[in-house]
Write a protein that holds these residues in place. Structure first.
Motif, PDB file in Angstrom:
ATOM      1  N   ARG A   1       3.884  31.392 -84.715  1.00 56.42           N
ATOM      2  CA  ARG A   1       3.039  30.862 -85.781  1.00 56.42           C
ATOM      3  C   ARG A   1       3.652  31.174 -87.150  1.00 56.42           C
ATOM      4  O   ARG A   1       3.690  30.309 -88.031  1.00 56.42           O
ATOM      5  CB  ARG A   1       1.639  31.467 -85.683  1.00 56.42           C
ATOM      6  CG  ARG A   1       0.626  30.796 -86.570  1.00 56.42           C
ATOM      7  CD  ARG A   1      -0.779  31.330 -86.340  1.00 56.42           C
ATOM      8  NE  ARG A   1      -1.218  31.093 -84.965  1.00 56.42           N
ATOM      9  CZ  ARG A   1      -1.646  32.043 -84.133  1.00 56.42           C
ATOM     10  NH1 ARG A   1      -1.692  33.288 -84.524  1.00 56.42           N
ATOM     11  NH2 ARG A   1      -2.038  31.736 -82.923  1.00 56.42           N
ATOM     12  N   ALA A   2       4.162  32.382 -87.309  1.00 54.63           N
ATOM     13  CA  ALA A   2       4.785  32.766 -88.575  1.00 54.63           C
ATOM     14  C   ALA A   2       6.049  31.940 -88.824  1.00 54.63           C
ATOM     15  O   ALA A   2       6.313  31.516 -89.960  1.00 54.63           O
ATOM     16  CB  ALA A   2       5.118  34.255 -88.580  1.00 54.63           C
ATOM     17  N   GLN A   3       6.826  31.699 -87.778  1.00 55.51           N
ATOM     18  CA  GLN A   3       8.040  30.907 -87.911  1.00 55.51           C
ATOM     19  C   GLN A   3       7.696  29.466 -88.294  1.00 55.51           C
ATOM     20  O   GLN A   3       8.337  28.875 -89.162  1.00 55.51           O
ATOM     21  CB  GLN A   3       8.829  30.938 -86.602  1.00 55.51           C
ATOM     22  CG  GLN A   3      10.162  30.250 -86.673  1.00 55.51           C
ATOM     23  CD  GLN A   3      10.917  30.349 -85.350  1.00 55.51           C
ATOM     24  OE1 GLN A   3      10.367  30.805 -84.353  1.00 55.51           O
ATOM     25  NE2 GLN A   3      12.157  29.919 -85.344  1.00 55.51           N
ATOM     26  N   GLU A   4       6.669  28.911 -87.669  1.00 59.58           N
ATOM     27  CA  GLU A   4       6.258  27.545 -88.000  1.00 59.58           C
ATOM     28  C   GLU A   4       5.723  27.465 -89.431  1.00 59.58           C
ATOM     29  O   GLU A   4       6.003  26.502 -90.150  1.00 59.58           O
ATOM     30  CB  GLU A   4       5.184  27.072 -87.016  1.00 59.58           C
ATOM     31  CG  GLU A   4       5.711  26.793 -85.636  1.00 59.58           C
ATOM     32  CD  GLU A   4       4.597  26.468 -84.650  1.00 59.58           C
ATOM     33  OE1 GLU A   4       3.415  26.441 -85.064  1.00 59.58           O
ATOM     34  OE2 GLU A   4       4.905  26.257 -83.476  1.00 59.58           O
ATOM     35  N   ASP A   5       4.964  28.470 -89.837  1.00 61.93           N
ATOM     36  CA  ASP A   5       4.443  28.487 -91.211  1.00 61.93           C
ATOM     37  C   ASP A   5       5.584  28.556 -92.222  1.00 61.93           C
ATOM     38  O   ASP A   5       5.557  27.881 -93.251  1.00 61.93           O
ATOM     39  CB  ASP A   5       3.492  29.666 -91.409  1.00 61.93           C
ATOM     40  CG  ASP A   5       2.168  29.478 -90.689  1.00 61.93           C
ATOM     41  OD1 ASP A   5       1.884  28.339 -90.268  1.00 61.93           O
ATOM     42  OD2 ASP A   5       1.423  30.475 -90.545  1.00 61.93           O
ATOM     43  N   GLY A   6       6.586  29.359 -91.914  1.00 59.45           N
ATOM     44  CA  GLY A   6       7.749  29.460 -92.813  1.00 59.45           C
ATOM     45  C   GLY A   6       8.493  28.145 -92.912  1.00 59.45           C
ATOM     46  O   GLY A   6       8.886  27.715 -94.005  1.00 59.45           O
TER      47      GLY A   6
END
Length: 99
Positions: A82-87
């Motif tokens: 999720r953090a990677q996609e948000d970035g």
């Protein structure tokens, strides 16, 4: 987890053999008509449940810890994704705004 399941099945199988022996020796009541097999299985399940609950307490606790650890690892992986996609989404929006 597999070990716990196999141990539960072993206790059930042992109870099934004992109940079958008791019913066919006449020490325990028989089922009505053709329901004798079902009666033996149900009686074995009722007897094996509390035995498993008491005897397999430690194994159940170990299996519970393993399941909890696996869930925590899966949650951590989902959070990382999720953090990677948000970035990546934030970077794409920034790039579109500067263009």
């Amino acid at each position: 987890m597999l070990r716990y399941t196999l141990m539960r099945l072993g206790i059930f199988a042992g109870c099934l053999v004992v109940v079958w022996g008791l019913v066919y020796s006449g020490l325990a009541p028989r089922g009505l008509g053709a329901s004798n097999g079902l009666w033996i299985v149900l009686l074995a399940m009722v007897i094996s449940a509390p035995i498993s609950f008491v005897l397999l307490r430690g194994e159940r606790d170990r299996a519970s810890v393993q399941v909890a650890q696996k869930v925590d690892r899966m949650k951590a992986g989902l959070d990382a994704n999720r953090a990677q996609e948000d970035g990546a989404d934030d970077a794409a929006r920034t790039q579109r705004q500067t263009s």
